[in-house]
Design a protein around this motif. Structure first.
Motif, short mmCIF file in Angstrom:
data_model
loop_
_atom_site.label_atom_id
_atom_site.label_comp_id
_atom_site.label_asym_id
_atom_site.label_seq_id
_atom_site.Cartn_x
_atom_site.Cartn_y
_atom_site.Cartn_z
N ALA A 137 -8.65 -1.10 -5.71
CA ALA A 137 -8.19 -1.66 -4.43
C ALA A 137 -8.98 -2.90 -4.04
O ALA A 137 -8.42 -3.85 -3.49
CB ALA A 137 -8.28 -0.60 -3.33
N GLU A 140 0.84 -1.20 0.00
CA GLU A 140 0.00 0.00 0.00
C GLU A 140 0.87 1.24 0.00
O GLU A 140 1.93 1.26 0.62
CB GLU A 140 -0.89 0.05 1.24
N LEU A 141 0.40 2.28 -0.69
CA LEU A 141 1.07 3.57 -0.70
C LEU A 141 -0.01 4.65 -0.71
O LEU A 141 -0.87 4.66 -1.59
CB LEU A 141 1.95 3.74 -1.94
N GLN A 142 0.02 5.53 0.27
CA GLN A 142 -0.93 6.65 0.30
C GLN A 142 -0.41 7.69 -0.69
O GLN A 142 0.40 8.55 -0.36
CB GLN A 142 -1.04 7.23 1.71
N ALA A 143 -0.85 7.60 -1.94
CA ALA A 143 -0.33 8.45 -3.01
C ALA A 143 -0.78 9.90 -2.87
O ALA A 143 -0.07 10.81 -3.29
CB ALA A 143 -0.75 7.89 -4.37
N SER A 144 -1.96 10.10 -2.32
CA SER A 144 -2.47 11.44 -2.04
C SER A 144 -3.49 11.30 -0.91
O SER A 144 -3.79 10.19 -0.48
CB SER A 144 -3.12 12.06 -3.29
N GLU A 145 -4.04 12.39 -0.46
CA GLU A 145 -5.03 12.31 0.62
C GLU A 145 -6.22 11.45 0.23
O GLU A 145 -6.80 10.77 1.08
CB GLU A 145 -5.53 13.72 0.99
N SER A 146 -6.57 11.45 -1.03
CA SER A 146 -7.77 10.75 -1.47
C SER A 146 -7.49 9.44 -2.23
O SER A 146 -8.43 8.79 -2.67
CB SER A 146 -8.61 11.66 -2.36
N PHE A 147 -6.22 9.06 -2.37
CA PHE A 147 -5.92 7.86 -3.16
C PHE A 147 -4.92 6.96 -2.45
O PHE A 147 -3.75 7.33 -2.27
CB PHE A 147 -5.38 8.24 -4.54
N LEU A 148 -5.40 5.78 -2.04
CA LEU A 148 -4.55 4.74 -1.46
C LEU A 148 -4.23 3.76 -2.58
O LEU A 148 -5.12 3.08 -3.08
CB LEU A 148 -5.25 4.03 -0.30
N ARG A 149 -2.97 3.69 -3.00
CA ARG A 149 -2.54 2.81 -4.08
C ARG A 149 -2.23 1.45 -3.51
O ARG A 149 -1.41 1.32 -2.60
CB ARG A 149 -1.30 3.41 -4.75
N LYS A 150 -2.90 0.41 -4.02
CA LYS A 150 -2.64 -0.95 -3.58
C LYS A 150 -2.06 -1.75 -4.73
O LYS A 150 -2.36 -1.48 -5.90
CB LYS A 150 -3.92 -1.62 -3.09
#
Length: 65
Positions: free
Chosen positions: A55, A23-33
């Motif tokens: 996700a 997981e990477l919190q790419a921005s406040e509104s997007f959690l990249r899985k």
């Protein structure tokens, strides 16, 4: 000669596999899985990454194992 033609006759032995969720919190509104897939066999390990952007697809894939 293309890559497929060079490897198509090689033997492939898969004795097991593992899935690792990332997981990477790419921005406040997007959690990249993502899911790292490792295939194990004949003393070797090969890895690759499933980069589906949904996700929920990663969660379902990992849960199915």
């Amino acid at each position: 000669m293309g890559f497929y033609e060079r490897v198509r006759d090689l033997e492939l032995v898969v004795e097991g596999y593992s899935l690792t969720g990332l997981e990477l919190q790419a921005s406040e509104s997007f959690l990249r899985k993502a899911t790292v897939v490792a295939l194990h066999g004949a003393g070797e390990v090969g890895t690759g990454e499933d980069v589906t952007y949904d996700a929920g697809e990663h969660e379902a894939f990992q849960a199915r194992g």
